[in-house]
Write a protein that holds these residues in place. Structure first.
Motif, PDB file in Angstrom:
ATOM      1  N   ARG A  67     -15.385   3.419  -0.761  1.00  0.00           N
ATOM      2  CA  ARG A  67     -16.374   2.693   0.054  1.00  0.00           C
ATOM      3  C   ARG A  67     -15.909   1.278   0.345  1.00  0.00           C
ATOM      4  NH1 ARG A  67     -21.853   4.723  -2.980  1.00  0.00           N
ATOM      5  NH2 ARG A  67     -21.927   6.763  -1.991  1.00  0.00           N
ATOM      6  N   GLN A  68     -15.326   0.637  -0.659  1.00  0.00           N
ATOM      7  CA  GLN A  68     -14.832  -0.726  -0.480  1.00  0.00           C
ATOM      8  C   GLN A  68     -13.761  -0.763   0.613  1.00  0.00           C
ATOM      9  OE1 GLN A  68     -12.283  -2.297  -3.592  1.00  0.00           O
ATOM     10  NE2 GLN A  68     -13.218  -4.337  -3.358  1.00  0.00           N
ATOM     11  N   ILE A  69     -12.774   0.107   0.498  1.00  0.00           N
ATOM     12  CA  ILE A  69     -11.660   0.119   1.455  1.00  0.00           C
ATOM     13  C   ILE A  69     -12.148   0.468   2.855  1.00  0.00           C
ATOM     14  CG2 ILE A  69      -9.502   1.281   2.079  1.00  0.00           C
ATOM     15  CD1 ILE A  69      -8.948   1.533  -0.970  1.00  0.00           C
ATOM     16  N   LYS A  70     -13.078   1.413   2.970  1.00  0.00           N
ATOM     17  CA  LYS A  70     -13.600   1.799   4.286  1.00  0.00           C
ATOM     18  C   LYS A  70     -14.252   0.615   4.991  1.00  0.00           C
ATOM     19  CE  LYS A  70     -14.175   6.740   3.969  1.00  0.00           C
ATOM     20  NZ  LYS A  70     -15.066   7.881   4.132  1.00  0.00           N
ATOM     21  N   GLY A  71     -14.762  -0.339   4.232  1.00  0.00           N
ATOM     22  CA  GLY A  71     -15.395  -1.513   4.822  1.00  0.00           C
ATOM     23  C   GLY A  71     -14.427  -2.619   5.215  1.00  0.00           C
ATOM     24  N   TRP A  72     -13.169  -2.445   4.910  1.00  0.00           N
ATOM     25  CA  TRP A  72     -12.168  -3.479   5.162  1.00  0.00           C
ATOM     26  C   TRP A  72     -11.659  -3.442   6.595  1.00  0.00           C
ATOM     27  CZ3 TRP A  72      -8.385  -3.323   0.394  1.00  0.00           C
ATOM     28  CH2 TRP A  72      -9.049  -3.823  -0.723  1.00  0.00           C
ATOM     29  N   SER A  73     -11.160  -4.574   7.034  1.00  0.00           N
ATOM     30  CA  SER A  73     -10.516  -4.668   8.339  1.00  0.00           C
ATOM     31  C   SER A  73      -9.162  -3.952   8.302  1.00  0.00           C
ATOM     32  CB  SER A  73     -10.282  -6.135   8.707  1.00  0.00           C
ATOM     33  OG  SER A  73      -9.300  -6.703   7.844  1.00  0.00           O
ATOM     34  N   ARG A  74      -8.636  -3.689   9.466  1.00  0.00           N
ATOM     35  CA  ARG A  74      -7.314  -3.072   9.580  1.00  0.00           C
ATOM     36  C   ARG A  74      -6.253  -3.934   8.896  1.00  0.00           C
ATOM     37  NH1 ARG A  74      -4.759   0.599  12.748  1.00  0.00           N
ATOM     38  NH2 ARG A  74      -2.539   0.226  13.052  1.00  0.00           N
ATOM     39  N   ARG A  75      -6.305  -5.248   9.109  1.00  0.00           N
ATOM     40  CA  ARG A  75      -5.317  -6.154   8.511  1.00  0.00           C
ATOM     41  C   ARG A  75      -5.377  -6.111   6.985  1.00  0.00           C
ATOM     42  NH1 ARG A  75      -5.611 -11.924  10.577  1.00  0.00           N
ATOM     43  NH2 ARG A  75      -3.703 -12.069   9.381  1.00  0.00           N
ATOM     44  N   LYS A  76      -6.579  -6.017   6.445  1.00  0.00           N
ATOM     45  CA  LYS A  76      -6.721  -5.979   4.990  1.00  0.00           C
ATOM     46  C   LYS A  76      -6.193  -4.646   4.441  1.00  0.00           C
ATOM     47  CE  LYS A  76      -9.846  -7.430   1.360  1.00  0.00           C
ATOM     48  NZ  LYS A  76     -11.132  -8.051   1.056  1.00  0.00           N
ATOM     49  N   LYS A  77      -6.465  -3.551   5.138  1.00  0.00           N
ATOM     50  CA  LYS A  77      -5.918  -2.253   4.723  1.00  0.00           C
ATOM     51  C   LYS A  77      -4.393  -2.286   4.753  1.00  0.00           C
ATOM     52  CE  LYS A  77      -9.875   0.403   6.286  1.00  0.00           C
ATOM     53  NZ  LYS A  77     -10.415   1.318   7.293  1.00  0.00           N
ATOM     54  N   GLU A  78      -3.835  -2.909   5.780  1.00  0.00           N
ATOM     55  CA  GLU A  78      -2.373  -2.990   5.873  1.00  0.00           C
ATOM     56  C   GLU A  78      -1.783  -3.844   4.754  1.00  0.00           C
ATOM     57  OE1 GLU A  78      -1.943  -4.143   9.989  1.00  0.00           O
ATOM     58  OE2 GLU A  78      -1.825  -2.037  10.607  1.00  0.00           O
ATOM     59  N   ALA A  79      -2.491  -4.880   4.327  1.00  0.00           N
ATOM     60  CA  ALA A  79      -2.031  -5.685   3.191  1.00  0.00           C
ATOM     61  C   ALA A  79      -2.055  -4.841   1.914  1.00  0.00           C
ATOM     62  CB  ALA A  79      -2.902  -6.932   3.032  1.00  0.00           C
ATOM     63  N   LEU A  80      -3.085  -4.023   1.743  1.00  0.00           N
ATOM     64  CA  LEU A  80      -3.164  -3.136   0.580  1.00  0.00           C
ATOM     65  C   LEU A  80      -2.022  -2.119   0.608  1.00  0.00           C
ATOM     66  CD1 LEU A  80      -4.771  -2.166  -1.931  1.00  0.00           C
ATOM     67  CD2 LEU A  80      -6.022  -0.657  -0.374  1.00  0.00           C
ATOM     68  N   ILE A  81      -1.781  -1.525   1.764  1.00  0.00           N
ATOM     69  CA  ILE A  81      -0.699  -0.549   1.902  1.00  0.00           C
ATOM     70  C   ILE A  81       0.640  -1.195   1.546  1.00  0.00           C
ATOM     71  CG2 ILE A  81       0.589   0.820   3.607  1.00  0.00           C
ATOM     72  CD1 ILE A  81      -2.230   1.207   5.009  1.00  0.00           C
ATOM     73  N   ALA A  82       0.824  -2.445   1.946  1.00  0.00           N
ATOM     74  CA  ALA A  82       2.064  -3.177   1.668  1.00  0.00           C
ATOM     75  C   ALA A  82       2.095  -3.730   0.241  1.00  0.00           C
ATOM     76  CB  ALA A  82       2.226  -4.319   2.662  1.00  0.00           C
ATOM     77  N   GLN A  83       1.044  -3.471  -0.518  1.00  0.00           N
ATOM     78  CA  GLN A  83       0.894  -3.954  -1.897  1.00  0.00           C
ATOM     79  C   GLN A  83       0.918  -5.483  -1.963  1.00  0.00           C
ATOM     80  OE1 GLN A  83       3.777  -1.843  -4.297  1.00  0.00           O
ATOM     81  NE2 GLN A  83       2.711   0.088  -4.017  1.00  0.00           N
TER      82      GLN A  83
END
Length: 101
Positions: A67-83
């Motif tokens: 739920r937390q991740i679904k609420g994130w912006s695309r840029r924030k998801k990409e930062a998570l993916i990039a660790q």
């Protein structure tokens, strides 16, 4: 104890899909790419590629993280993916508000 995995897929159109599974994440990705479905988000955006996953011991923790991740912006998801965990706080929506002048 039942493990659950939160995962992010990159779809062929460049969008991201965040999901949760109790099965092996590779098997779930295979389903996204191969099972017939007219209504699923990923069905019309194939092929999909697994770009991120986290496994939790408790399903409630995995649900909260999904739920937390679904609420994130695309840029924030990409930062998570990039660790890039250090960069996540500055990418919060509140952190991007421009002050009125």
């Amino acid at each position: 104890m039942v493990e659950a995995t939160v995962y992010i897929l990159r779809c062929a159109d460049g969008s991201y899909y965040t999901g949760l599974t109790k099965q092996a994440v590779e098997a779930r990705v295979w389903e996204h790419n191969n099972l017939p479905s007219e209504t699923s988000y990923t069905a019309k955006r194939r092929p999909v590629e697994l770009v991120f996953s986290e496994t939790y011991d408790l399903i409630v923790d995995a649900i909260a993280r999904e739920r937390q991740i679904k609420g994130w912006s695309r840029r924030k998801k990409e930062a998570l993916i990039a660790q890039n965990y250090e960069g996540l706080p500055e990418l919060s929506r509140r952190g991007h508000l421009v002050p009125k002048t």
